[in-house]
Write a protein that holds these residues in place. Structure first.
Motif, PDB file in Angstrom:
ATOM      1  N   ARG A 183       3.746  -5.042  -6.992  1.00 16.03           N
ATOM      2  CA  ARG A 183       4.226  -5.529  -8.234  1.00 16.03           C
ATOM      3  C   ARG A 183       5.333  -4.385  -8.709  1.00 16.03           C
ATOM      4  O   ARG A 183       6.252  -4.996  -9.320  1.00 16.03           O
ATOM      5  N   THR A 184       5.316  -3.386  -8.362  1.00 15.41           N
ATOM      6  CA  THR A 184       6.437  -2.454  -8.631  1.00 15.41           C
ATOM      7  C   THR A 184       7.513  -2.410  -8.193  1.00 15.41           C
ATOM      8  O   THR A 184       8.619  -2.431  -8.635  1.00 15.41           O
ATOM      9  N   PHE A 185       7.670  -2.980  -6.796  1.00 13.86           N
ATOM     10  CA  PHE A 185       8.805  -3.326  -6.010  1.00 13.86           C
ATOM     11  C   PHE A 185       9.370  -4.447  -6.312  1.00 13.86           C
ATOM     12  O   PHE A 185      10.593  -4.687  -6.451  1.00 13.86           O
ATOM     13  N   ILE A 186       8.715  -5.569  -6.981  1.00 14.03           N
ATOM     14  CA  ILE A 186       9.211  -6.704  -7.370  1.00 14.03           C
ATOM     15  C   ILE A 186       9.757  -6.608  -8.771  1.00 14.03           C
ATOM     16  O   ILE A 186      10.759  -7.023  -9.243  1.00 14.03           O
ATOM     17  N   PHE A 187       8.803  -6.357  -9.792  1.00 11.01           N
ATOM     18  CA  PHE A 187       9.282  -5.908 -11.208  1.00 11.01           C
ATOM     19  C   PHE A 187       9.261  -4.615 -11.783  1.00 11.01           C
ATOM     20  O   PHE A 187       8.199  -4.283 -12.413  1.00 11.01           O
ATOM     21  N   PRO A 188      10.042  -3.988 -11.383  1.00 12.09           N
ATOM     22  CA  PRO A 188       9.813  -2.415 -11.793  1.00 12.09           C
ATOM     23  C   PRO A 188       9.970  -2.093 -13.231  1.00 12.09           C
ATOM     24  O   PRO A 188      10.888  -2.235 -13.952  1.00 12.09           O
ATOM     25  N   THR A 189       8.911  -1.661 -13.739  1.00 14.48           N
ATOM     26  CA  THR A 189       9.200  -1.140 -15.375  1.00 14.48           C
ATOM     27  C   THR A 189       8.419  -0.012 -15.247  1.00 14.48           C
ATOM     28  O   THR A 189       7.819   0.679 -14.300  1.00 14.48           O
ATOM     29  N   THR A 190       8.548   0.859 -16.608  1.00 13.10           N
ATOM     30  CA  THR A 190       8.120   2.316 -16.837  1.00 13.10           C
ATOM     31  C   THR A 190       6.552   2.288 -16.507  1.00 13.10           C
ATOM     32  O   THR A 190       6.106   3.174 -15.873  1.00 13.10           O
ATOM     33  N   LEU A 191       5.862   1.102 -17.172  1.00 15.27           N
ATOM     34  CA  LEU A 191       4.500   1.122 -17.018  1.00 15.27           C
ATOM     35  C   LEU A 191       4.060   0.809 -15.718  1.00 15.27           C
ATOM     36  O   LEU A 191       3.200   1.574 -15.378  1.00 15.27           O
ATOM     37  N   ASP A 192       4.643   0.054 -14.964  1.00 14.75           N
ATOM     38  CA  ASP A 192       4.226  -0.076 -13.495  1.00 14.75           C
ATOM     39  C   ASP A 192       4.166   0.945 -12.589  1.00 14.75           C
ATOM     40  O   ASP A 192       3.615   1.572 -11.840  1.00 14.75           O
ATOM     41  N   VAL A 193       5.616   1.794 -12.820  1.00 12.32           N
ATOM     42  CA  VAL A 193       5.553   3.160 -12.074  1.00 12.32           C
ATOM     43  C   VAL A 193       4.444   4.143 -12.446  1.00 12.32           C
ATOM     44  O   VAL A 193       4.060   4.932 -11.534  1.00 12.32           O
ATOM     45  N   LEU A 194       4.154   4.116 -13.727  1.00 10.38           N
ATOM     46  CA  LEU A 194       3.184   5.201 -14.255  1.00 10.38           C
ATOM     47  C   LEU A 194       1.745   4.618 -13.678  1.00 10.38           C
ATOM     48  O   LEU A 194       0.989   5.658 -13.093  1.00 10.38           O
ATOM     49  N   LEU A 195       1.528   3.627 -13.803  1.00 13.00           N
ATOM     50  CA  LEU A 195       0.264   2.930 -12.889  1.00 13.00           C
ATOM     51  C   LEU A 195       0.178   3.354 -11.636  1.00 13.00           C
ATOM     52  O   LEU A 195      -0.803   3.560 -10.961  1.00 13.00           O
ATOM     53  N   LEU A 196       1.286   2.780 -11.190  1.00 16.25           N
ATOM     54  CA  LEU A 196       1.253   3.125  -9.515  1.00 16.25           C
ATOM     55  C   LEU A 196       1.127   4.817  -9.248  1.00 16.25           C
ATOM     56  O   LEU A 196       0.235   5.435  -8.385  1.00 16.25           O
ATOM     57  N   THR A 197       1.264   5.732  -9.986  1.00 11.68           N
ATOM     58  CA  THR A 197       1.507   7.149  -9.794  1.00 11.68           C
ATOM     59  C   THR A 197       0.046   7.575 -10.061  1.00 11.68           C
ATOM     60  O   THR A 197      -0.422   8.375  -9.389  1.00 11.68           O
ATOM     61  N   LEU A 198      -0.420   6.995 -11.183  1.00  8.36           N
ATOM     62  CA  LEU A 198      -1.907   7.148 -11.480  1.00  8.36           C
ATOM     63  C   LEU A 198      -2.732   6.666 -10.209  1.00  8.36           C
ATOM     64  O   LEU A 198      -3.424   7.548  -9.881  1.00  8.36           O
ATOM     65  N   PHE A 199      -2.551   5.698  -9.857  1.00  6.22           N
ATOM     66  CA  PHE A 199      -3.408   4.956  -8.668  1.00  6.22           C
ATOM     67  C   PHE A 199      -3.369   5.840  -7.506  1.00  6.22           C
ATOM     68  O   PHE A 199      -4.447   6.272  -6.630  1.00  6.22           O
ATOM     69  N   ILE A 200      -2.167   6.402  -7.074  1.00  7.91           N
ATOM     70  CA  ILE A 200      -1.962   7.286  -6.099  1.00  7.91           C
ATOM     71  C   ILE A 200      -2.736   8.474  -6.079  1.00  7.91           C
ATOM     72  O   ILE A 200      -3.233   9.079  -5.206  1.00  7.91           O
ATOM     73  N   ILE A 201      -2.513   8.950  -7.337  1.00 12.66           N
ATOM     74  CA  ILE A 201      -3.309  10.294  -7.734  1.00 12.66           C
ATOM     75  C   ILE A 201      -4.646  10.172  -7.334  1.00 12.66           C
ATOM     76  O   ILE A 201      -5.458  10.891  -6.954  1.00 12.66           O
ATOM     77  N   LEU A 202      -5.086   9.096  -8.010  1.00 10.10           N
ATOM     78  CA  LEU A 202      -6.713   8.874  -8.025  1.00 10.10           C
ATOM     79  C   LEU A 202      -7.282   8.548  -6.349  1.00 10.10           C
ATOM     80  O   LEU A 202      -8.065   9.051  -6.039  1.00 10.10           O
ATOM     81  N   ALA A 203      -6.155   8.027  -5.633  1.00 15.74           N
ATOM     82  CA  ALA A 203      -6.736   7.664  -4.461  1.00 15.74           C
ATOM     83  C   ALA A 203      -6.557   9.096  -3.497  1.00 15.74           C
ATOM     84  O   ALA A 203      -7.537   9.214  -2.553  1.00 15.74           O
ATOM     85  N   LEU A 204      -5.793   9.677  -3.920  1.00 18.52           N
ATOM     86  CA  LEU A 204      -5.628  11.394  -3.158  1.00 18.52           C
ATOM     87  C   LEU A 204      -6.845  12.062  -3.428  1.00 18.52           C
ATOM     88  O   LEU A 204      -7.427  12.555  -2.628  1.00 18.52           O
ATOM     89  N   ALA A 205      -7.372  11.777  -4.715  1.00 15.11           N
ATOM     90  CA  ALA A 205      -8.284  12.747  -5.452  1.00 15.11           C
ATOM     91  C   ALA A 205      -9.722  12.541  -4.834  1.00 15.11           C
ATOM     92  O   ALA A 205     -10.580  12.962  -4.181  1.00 15.11           O
ATOM     93  N   PHE A 206      -9.810  10.857  -4.454  1.00  6.39           N
ATOM     94  CA  PHE A 206     -10.999  10.399  -3.848  1.00  6.39           C
ATOM     95  C   PHE A 206     -10.935  10.490  -2.475  1.00  6.39           C
ATOM     96  O   PHE A 206     -12.101  10.996  -1.690  1.00  6.39           O
ATOM     97  N   HIS A 207      -9.918  10.649  -1.747  1.00  6.30           N
ATOM     98  CA  HIS A 207      -9.681  10.879  -0.362  1.00  6.30           C
ATOM     99  C   HIS A 207     -10.279  12.213   0.025  1.00  6.30           C
ATOM    100  O   HIS A 207     -10.887  12.713   0.909  1.00  6.30           O
TER     101      HIS A 207
END
Length: 63
Positions: free
Chosen positions: A35-59
């Motif tokens: 979604r971020t690559f197709i429609f990049p908005t500030t909210l999408d980038v922030l959500l992607l960053t949050l999801f990446i941090i959470l994925a790393l934290a769980f890993h």
């Protein structure tokens, strides 16, 4: 009369919730990346960053 909370039941509930989040974070991250690559908005980038941090934290068991 107050009902006491059983700590062991609460811990099982939290373990189940953590397991569900652990299973769902990767699909959410992939969807958000597309979604971020197709429609990049500030909210999408922030959500992607949050999801990446959470994925790393769980890993790495930071959570």
């Amino acid at each position: 009369m107050k009902r006491k909370i059983n700590q062991f039941t609460f811990q099982n509930w939290m373990k189940n919730f953590k397991g569900i989040c652990r299973q769902l974070i990767i699909p959410f991250t992939i969807f958000q990346a597309i979604r971020t690559f197709i429609f990049p908005t500030t909210l999408d980038v922030l959500l992607l960053t949050l999801f990446i941090i959470l994925a790393l934290a769980f890993h790495y068991d930071w959570i």
